[in-house]
Design a protein around this motif. Sequence first.
Motif, PDB file in Angstrom:
ATOM      1  N   GLU A  36      63.315 -11.293   3.575  1.00  0.00           N
ATOM      2  CA  GLU A  36      64.590 -10.797   3.027  1.00  0.00           C
ATOM      3  C   GLU A  36      64.848  -9.334   3.374  1.00  0.00           C
ATOM      4  OE1 GLU A  36      64.814 -11.573  -1.163  1.00  0.00           O
ATOM      5  OE2 GLU A  36      65.105 -13.714  -0.865  1.00  0.00           O
ATOM      6  N   SER A  37      63.812  -8.492   3.311  1.00  0.00           N
ATOM      7  CA  SER A  37      64.026  -7.062   3.558  1.00  0.00           C
ATOM      8  C   SER A  37      64.230  -6.777   5.046  1.00  0.00           C
ATOM      9  CB  SER A  37      62.842  -6.250   3.026  1.00  0.00           C
ATOM     10  OG  SER A  37      61.658  -6.657   3.680  1.00  0.00           O
ATOM     11  N   GLN A  38      63.753  -7.666   5.915  1.00  0.00           N
ATOM     12  CA  GLN A  38      63.874  -7.447   7.358  1.00  0.00           C
ATOM     13  C   GLN A  38      65.162  -8.015   7.931  1.00  0.00           C
ATOM     14  OE1 GLN A  38      60.425  -9.364   9.093  1.00  0.00           O
ATOM     15  NE2 GLN A  38      59.169  -8.737   7.374  1.00  0.00           N
ATOM     16  N   ASP A  39      65.709  -9.023   7.266  1.00  0.00           N
ATOM     17  CA  ASP A  39      66.838  -9.747   7.839  1.00  0.00           C
ATOM     18  C   ASP A  39      67.928  -9.957   6.788  1.00  0.00           C
ATOM     19  OD1 ASP A  39      68.560 -11.861   8.776  1.00  0.00           O
ATOM     20  OD2 ASP A  39      67.028 -12.382  10.245  1.00  0.00           O
ATOM     21  N   PRO A  40      69.040  -9.216   6.914  1.00  0.00           N
ATOM     22  CA  PRO A  40      70.110  -9.334   5.913  1.00  0.00           C
ATOM     23  C   PRO A  40      70.697 -10.739   5.815  1.00  0.00           C
ATOM     24  CG  PRO A  40      70.703  -7.753   7.655  1.00  0.00           C
ATOM     25  CD  PRO A  40      69.324  -8.239   7.947  1.00  0.00           C
ATOM     26  N   GLU A  41      70.678 -11.483   6.912  1.00  0.00           N
ATOM     27  CA  GLU A  41      71.219 -12.847   6.883  1.00  0.00           C
ATOM     28  C   GLU A  41      70.327 -13.749   6.022  1.00  0.00           C
ATOM     29  OE1 GLU A  41      72.733 -16.364   9.888  1.00  0.00           O
ATOM     30  OE2 GLU A  41      72.080 -14.469  10.749  1.00  0.00           O
ATOM     31  N   ILE A  42      69.011 -13.587   6.147  1.00  0.00           N
ATOM     32  CA  ILE A  42      68.086 -14.365   5.318  1.00  0.00           C
ATOM     33  C   ILE A  42      68.262 -13.965   3.857  1.00  0.00           C
ATOM     34  CG2 ILE A  42      65.639 -14.709   4.726  1.00  0.00           C
ATOM     35  CD1 ILE A  42      65.021 -14.794   7.698  1.00  0.00           C
ATOM     36  N   ALA A  43      68.414 -12.668   3.598  1.00  0.00           N
ATOM     37  CA  ALA A  43      68.618 -12.206   2.217  1.00  0.00           C
ATOM     38  C   ALA A  43      69.878 -12.829   1.631  1.00  0.00           C
ATOM     39  CB  ALA A  43      68.700 -10.679   2.181  1.00  0.00           C
ATOM     40  N   SER A  44      70.941 -12.873   2.409  1.00  0.00           N
ATOM     41  CA  SER A  44      72.203 -13.450   1.958  1.00  0.00           C
ATOM     42  C   SER A  44      72.060 -14.948   1.696  1.00  0.00           C
ATOM     43  CB  SER A  44      73.277 -13.194   3.017  1.00  0.00           C
ATOM     44  OG  SER A  44      74.418 -13.959   2.753  1.00  0.00           O
ATOM     45  N   MET A  45      71.413 -15.652   2.615  1.00  0.00           N
ATOM     46  CA  MET A  45      71.224 -17.099   2.461  1.00  0.00           C
ATOM     47  C   MET A  45      70.330 -17.401   1.259  1.00  0.00           C
ATOM     48  SD  MET A  45      70.696 -18.026   6.475  1.00  0.00           S
ATOM     49  CE  MET A  45      70.458 -19.792   6.333  1.00  0.00           C
ATOM     50  N   SER A  46      69.322 -16.571   1.056  1.00  0.00           N
ATOM     51  CA  SER A  46      68.409 -16.758  -0.069  1.00  0.00           C
ATOM     52  C   SER A  46      69.164 -16.586  -1.387  1.00  0.00           C
ATOM     53  CB  SER A  46      67.265 -15.748   0.027  1.00  0.00           C
ATOM     54  OG  SER A  46      66.423 -15.849  -1.091  1.00  0.00           O
ATOM     55  N   GLY A  47      70.050 -15.584  -1.436  1.00  0.00           N
ATOM     56  CA  GLY A  47      70.872 -15.375  -2.623  1.00  0.00           C
ATOM     57  C   GLY A  47      71.777 -16.559  -2.888  1.00  0.00           C
ATOM     58  N   LYS A  48      72.337 -17.103  -1.810  1.00  0.00           N
ATOM     59  CA  LYS A  48      73.221 -18.266  -1.924  1.00  0.00           C
ATOM     60  C   LYS A  48      72.450 -19.470  -2.470  1.00  0.00           C
ATOM     61  CE  LYS A  48      76.453 -19.534   1.425  1.00  0.00           C
ATOM     62  NZ  LYS A  48      76.774 -20.036   2.768  1.00  0.00           N
ATOM     63  N   LEU A  49      71.226 -19.659  -1.963  1.00  0.00           N
ATOM     64  CA  LEU A  49      70.397 -20.770  -2.418  1.00  0.00           C
ATOM     65  C   LEU A  49      70.061 -20.620  -3.901  1.00  0.00           C
ATOM     66  CD1 LEU A  49      68.685 -23.307  -1.940  1.00  0.00           C
ATOM     67  CD2 LEU A  49      66.823 -21.811  -1.223  1.00  0.00           C
ATOM     68  N   LYS A  50      69.638 -19.429  -4.299  1.00  0.00           N
ATOM     69  CA  LYS A  50      69.281 -19.206  -5.707  1.00  0.00           C
ATOM     70  C   LYS A  50      70.476 -19.451  -6.617  1.00  0.00           C
ATOM     71  CE  LYS A  50      65.679 -15.894  -4.663  1.00  0.00           C
ATOM     72  NZ  LYS A  50      65.605 -14.523  -4.191  1.00  0.00           N
ATOM     73  N   ALA A  51      71.653 -19.054  -6.166  1.00  0.00           N
ATOM     74  CA  ALA A  51      72.867 -19.230  -6.974  1.00  0.00           C
ATOM     75  C   ALA A  51      73.175 -20.704  -7.211  1.00  0.00           C
ATOM     76  CB  ALA A  51      74.048 -18.545  -6.289  1.00  0.00           C
ATOM     77  N   MET A  52      72.623 -21.577  -6.370  1.00  0.00           N
ATOM     78  CA  MET A  52      72.890 -23.008  -6.520  1.00  0.00           C
ATOM     79  C   MET A  52      72.141 -23.614  -7.703  1.00  0.00           C
ATOM     80  SD  MET A  52      72.807 -24.246  -2.605  1.00  0.00           S
ATOM     81  CE  MET A  52      74.161 -23.885  -1.504  1.00  0.00           C
TER      82      MET A  52
END
Length: 127
Positions: free
Chosen positions: A91-107
């Motif tokens: 997450e800290s290295q890749d903003p796209e992964i951080a964004s996708m991870s946030g989207k997944l958690k929100a589900m």
Amino acid sequence: MAASGQPPVPPTLNAEQAKAVLAEVIKAFGAPENAQRMEEARDNACNDMGKMLQFLLPVATQIQQDVIKAYGFSSDGEGVLKFARLIKSYESQDPEIASMSGKLKAMFLPPMTLPPHGAGTGGVAAS
């Protein structure tokens, strides 16, 4: 069939592979049958955090397991935890992964509402 008694080595994915698996997991949550299962679990939980853990988390875990087992993760709660830790490490290295991870958690995690702080409690006023 490792007779040495050693636990299986957790799979390692590079950032691009992790992103692809994460995208697949998010897509799985959007599949009609899974969306239906999540909706039913949400209805059963009635926005109660304890019930969310009881009803929603097992369904969310199952959906993730169905996807990540194809990538070498064990098809149990431990596999999902290992996958989550791997994603967190990127997450800290890749903003796209951080964004996708946030989207997944929100589900499957309810939005956390923080109590207002600083309002009339001697907090620092923004000027």
